[in-house]
Design an enzyme around this catalytic site. Structure first.
Site, PDB file in Angstrom:
ATOM      1  CG  ASP A  36      -0.229  -0.107   2.517  1.00 23.64           C
ATOM      2  OD1 ASP A  36       1.006  -0.334   2.492  1.00 23.64           O
ATOM      3  OD2 ASP A  36      -0.882   0.033   3.570  1.00 23.64           O
ATOM      4  CG  HIS A 240      21.256   4.597 -19.276  1.00 23.28           C
ATOM      5  ND1 HIS A 240      20.378   4.139 -20.234  1.00 23.28           N
ATOM      6  CD2 HIS A 240      21.583   5.853 -19.661  1.00 23.28           C
ATOM      7  CE1 HIS A 240      20.193   5.081 -21.144  1.00 23.28           C
ATOM      8  NE2 HIS A 240      20.912   6.127 -20.821  1.00 23.28           N
ATOM      9  CG  ASP A 257      23.735  12.401 -16.677  1.00 23.70           C
ATOM     10  OD1 ASP A 257      22.995  13.357 -16.400  1.00 23.70           O
ATOM     11  OD2 ASP A 257      23.672  11.787 -17.769  1.00 23.70           O
ATOM     12  CG  ASP A 268      20.213  15.563 -18.846  1.00 31.47           C
ATOM     13  OD1 ASP A 268      21.021  15.011 -18.085  1.00 31.47           O
ATOM     14  OD2 ASP A 268      19.874  15.088 -19.955  1.00 31.47           O
ATOM     15  CG  HIS A 347      25.875   9.064 -26.056  1.00 31.80           C
ATOM     16  ND1 HIS A 347      26.015  10.417 -26.258  1.00 31.80           N
ATOM     17  CD2 HIS A 347      26.789   8.733 -25.101  1.00 31.80           C
ATOM     18  CE1 HIS A 347      26.945  10.881 -25.448  1.00 31.80           C
ATOM     19  NE2 HIS A 347      27.446   9.883 -24.741  1.00 31.80           N
ATOM     20  CG  HIS A 351      18.184  14.436 -24.724  1.00 36.85           C
ATOM     21  ND1 HIS A 351      17.573  15.158 -23.734  1.00 36.85           N
ATOM     22  CD2 HIS A 351      19.289  13.898 -24.155  1.00 36.85           C
ATOM     23  CE1 HIS A 351      18.272  15.049 -22.611  1.00 36.85           C
ATOM     24  NE2 HIS A 351      19.335  14.300 -22.836  1.00 36.85           N
ATOM     25  CG  HIS A 358      15.733  11.334 -22.807  1.00 41.94           C
ATOM     26  ND1 HIS A 358      15.997  10.015 -22.628  1.00 41.94           N
ATOM     27  CD2 HIS A 358      16.864  11.983 -22.435  1.00 41.94           C
ATOM     28  CE1 HIS A 358      17.242   9.869 -22.164  1.00 41.94           C
ATOM     29  NE2 HIS A 358      17.777  11.047 -22.037  1.00 41.94           N
ATOM     30  CD  GLU A 381      23.402  14.025 -23.261  1.00 40.49           C
ATOM     31  OE1 GLU A 381      23.890  13.173 -22.497  1.00 40.49           O
ATOM     32  OE2 GLU A 381      22.184  14.288 -23.307  1.00 40.49           O
ATOM     33  CE1 TYR A 385      30.333   7.948 -21.440  1.00 36.55           C
ATOM     34  CE2 TYR A 385      30.085   7.981 -23.835  1.00 36.55           C
ATOM     35  CZ  TYR A 385      29.772   8.497 -22.589  1.00 36.55           C
ATOM     36  OH  TYR A 385      28.903   9.567 -22.494  1.00 36.55           O
ATOM     37  NE  ARG A 403      26.438  11.627 -20.179  1.00 35.32           N
ATOM     38  CZ  ARG A 403      26.582  10.419 -19.655  1.00 35.32           C
ATOM     39  NH1 ARG A 403      27.314   9.499 -20.257  1.00 35.32           N
ATOM     40  NH2 ARG A 403      25.982  10.089 -18.511  1.00 35.32           N
ATOM     41  CD  GLU A 405      23.340  15.763 -20.237  1.00 34.90           C
ATOM     42  OE1 GLU A 405      23.637  15.034 -19.278  1.00 34.90           O
ATOM     43  OE2 GLU A 405      22.327  15.588 -20.946  1.00 34.90           O
TER      44      GLU A 405
END
Ligand code: GLY
Ligand code: MN
Ligand code: MN
Length: 439
Positions: A36, A240, A257, A268, A347, A351, A358, A381, A385, A403, A405
């Site tokens: 619940d 991710h 990130d 972001d 990547h 975006h 996104h 961004e 890697y 990265r 960004e």
């Protein structure tokens, strides 16, 4: 955000739906976490964009030209006991008084009332195939109307995508939206600064995550726009990664990130910096390459430039850099054509950004990359890697993930970086981190 802002949006929506048609959109449901216990409620972005109404169990109906009122809201009735246990909710009166509905009905009556509202309309706009419950209910309402066809009632004969209209509207941010995005960006940038200042070998990724969330909350932004990625060393090569459980080692880079949400608008931001406060030589070289790729991409963020140009610019800089450093071998043009850079930069450059991290909005129009225009907000961004087990490159590069960004608004003159409050040059990052270590 003022009610007049939502009213303006509904007016624009009504103009596009046109008299004789109708549009429907449902709120997000409460989602169960376990037994619940519910997840914190997050309104559906399209629904909130049009209504400003932040409750579950609601359905908005837009009927352009309807004399008794064009904007109807089905919602929960006010319930004093519920208010005592769970807190305030608008009720039918509040829906009209505080949220601009021309009329409001109990959500429990929707099956009785809605078919009548659809009668003799030509087209129904709704978020097609996104909300299984609404899809089914709409089929039932249409069936009910068709069953009365002998009494001369006509059921709508066309179903159309509401998202096509609303997402195009959402792609261009108003000043009121930019106020929220600027605040999300500023608070998020400051949180990244705090994370850099507090970074020490021996701490854990989740402790850095806690610093960031603490900063968001302390400034009144209680939701993250997406789960924070706090990735030390080779964890940064998992795009991710959200485990955030590893201890930080001196000599590694830390990739963060993370972005806050401010009144339904996202930031972001990614920054990558050395745990010890000083980049090693190989880290410096790869980092500078990503930074150069970002600068090259940013030069393409201005009105009239196709969406894809920034990506192409970043690919060229990164491929040339990988060639210069010896991670790739061959000829620039052929490496780009064969997409060899994808082994290290898999990547795209970014975006759209807005209510959803996104964000919505088409990237192509008539099969051509969309031209940037003032009011659009996007991320820039680039990243590199190098997998820890990448045998094809010298050992010094392995296990490095980087990265950088930023969130960028397209303006009439070019662009504005909303997230410039957090440093990104090697000199500025080292200066900030050393200042804190020496203090
Ligand atoms: N944080 C998700 C992304 O950068 O796209
Ligand atoms: Mn992003
Ligand atoms: Mn990100």
């Amino acid at each position: 955000m003022k009610q007049s802002e939502f009213k303006k949006r509904r007016k624009r929506l009504m103009q596009q739906i046109g008299v004789g048609n109708v549009a429907l959109i449902a709120s997000a449901p409460m989602r169960t976490r376990n037994r619940d216990v519910h997840y914190p409620f997050r309104q559906d972005s399209d629904f909130f964009y049009l209504t400003g109404f932040n409750e579950p169990d609601a359905l908005a109906v837009f009927i352009p030209g309807r004399e008794q009122g064009e904007y109807l809201l089905f919602c929960r009735e006010f319930d004093a006991k519920k208010a005592l246990w769970e807190g305030a909710h608008a009720g039918l009166k509040g829906a009209k008084r505080d949220f601009g509905a021309d009329d409001a009905f109990p959500i429990t009556d929707v099956n009785d009332i809605l078919p009548g509202l659809l009668e003799n309309k030509s087209r129904v706009y709704y978020p097609m195939g996104r909300d299984a419950d609404l899809d089914l209910r709409l089929q039932d309402w249409l069936k009910q109307i068709r069953s009365q066809s002998r009494s001369g009632v006509l059921a709508p004969s066309e179903l159309a995508s509401l998202e096509l209209i609303v997402h195009e509207m959402r792609l261009f941010k108003s000043e009121a939206e930019l106020d929220q995005m600027r605040r999300a960006a500023e608070v998020s940038a400051a949180a990244h600064v705090t994370a850099m200042q507090n970074c020490r070998p021996g701490r854990y990724e989740y402790q850095v995550e806690a610093d960031i969330i603490q900063h968001f909350m302390h400034n009144g932004l209680r939701a993250v726009a997406y789960p924070s990625i706090v990735a030390t060393g080779k964890n940064a090569c998992t795009l991710h990664y959200t485990d955030n459980t590893t201890q930080l080692n001196s000599g590694e880079l830390l990739l963060i990130d993370a972005g806050a949400e401010c009144n339904h608008y996202a930031a972001d931001i990614t920054r990558t910096f050395p745990v010890s406060g000083r980049f090693s030589e190989p880290q410096k070289q790869l980092y500078q390459l990503v930074l150069d790729a970002q600068a090259a991409a940013l030069a393409h963020i201005k009105p009239g430039i196709p969406w894809n140009s920034a990506h192409d610019a970043s690919v060229e800089v990164i491929t040339q850099g990988l060639l210069d450093l010896g991670l790739l071998k061959g000829k620039l043009k052929k490496l780009i054509k064969d997409e060899k850079y994808k082994k290290f930069y898999m990547h795209r450059i970014g975006h759209w950004l807005g209510m959803d991290v996104h964000d919505v909005g088409d990237y192509k129009v008539n099969q051509e990359w969309r031209l940037l225009a003032p009011g659009m907000v996007l991320t820039v961004e680039p990243g590199l890697y190098v997998p820890a087990d990448c045998k094809s490159v010298d050992a010094q590069w392995r296990g490095i993930g980087i990265r950088i960004e930023d969130d960028v608004l397209v303006t009439a003159e070019g662009h504005e970086i909303l997230t410039s409050g957090v440093p990104k040059s090697i000199a500025d990052i080292e200066a900030l981190m050393q200042a804190d270590l020496c203090a």
